[in-house]
Design an enzyme around this catalytic site. Sequence first.
Site: not given
Ligand SMILES: *Cc1c(COP(=O)(O)O)cnc(C)c1O
Length: 383
Positions: A183
């Site tokens: 992210k």
């Molecule tokens: C990555 C992601 C998540 C989950 O994030 P985590 O921190 O891995 O739990 C939720 N929603 C979207 C749209 C994502 O891309």
Amino acid sequence: METIPFARPDVGAAEAAAVSDAILSGWVTTGRISAEFEQAFAERVGAAHAVAVNSATAGLHLALEAAGIGPGDEVLVPTWTFTASAEVVRYLGADPVLVDVDPDTLALDLSAAKSKVTDRTRGVIPVHFAGLPMDPRALAAFAAEHDLAVVEDAAHAFPASHSGQTVGAGTSAATVFSFYATKTMTTGEGGMVTTDDEDLARRVRVMRLHGIDRDVLDRYTRVGASWQYDVVAPGFKYNMTDVAAAMGLVQLGRAESMKQRRADIAARYDAAFADLPVRLPAAAGEGVEHAWHLYSMRLLDEAPVDRDTFVQLMQEQGVACSVHFIPLHLMTYWRERHDLSPEDFPVASDAITRVVSLPISSALTDDQVERVVAAVRSALKAT
Ligand SMILES: *Cc1c(COP(=O)(O)O)cnc(C)c1O
């Protein structure tokens, strides 16, 4: 030739030093550094409260629980998302109702959402796809009209803003960010829930750690004994460690410059691909700050190759691509549980045949960006 990875975390010596200090401090789990990270994050987005958790998935679960979603309820979720956005609704015994997306932004289509509202609908989870925020005024109006709790999935959208409103600071019940490895900022694994609602923040804090409520304890006991605690609900184990928070504080300090680098890469791609048979990602309009988590474009019918061949040709030229997202209505569990078919989601069902995400990490060098540009042009037989 070394393959350019699809997503490389932009972390280095500063993060390593902060993590090392945290480890050597003698306190490695939730403590002073997590509190500092929460404070700094709340200030950055302009929210009254920020609660650090160990993933966005955990944060979404906690936010929905605190917003009162429970068995039998329905929550609107775009089909164009990662399964985490929908699974958290099932954790609470409620059902996500999948909705098609806007053809330009691939974010929740509010008119399609309106047609799916029933007397059981209690909430909506908008996803700011790729880091482009949805219009907060339209969202708030939609939620008010149908009396829905809004829990924003901002896993892609830090830092981002729309019409002067920072994502995470709005009128929604809560906004949830992800610090997963790929992210826009990372703590390895991690997430943050922001809200202006004091009661909601407090419930998220209590449920994040086994339902232990220290404030309740303070009310009923006068002793300063640190071993005292009370349990008010069967909570979860979703807290963030200080080791992760130490990394988060450094990443937070770098978030603006990392975003600028991604925006520059996106601008370079937009310019380099303007003459190609592709639909460029939705642009950020006036007054919109795009987080540019993903650079997700769509191949047009005129493209000389289909998407799968394109991804293969990119791989052969040393560039790893990805696809966001395989819509949830095509996944076995959601399809079978809700008896869904592709025709119910015309925009998403078309987009999945042509969409491809290019590398856009702020850790990419200029040379690597030019290699991606050359590989795309070559794969689409442009010179
Ligand atoms: C990555 C992601 C998540 C989950 O994030 P985590 O921190 O891995 O739990 C939720 N929603 C979207 C749209 C994502 O891309």
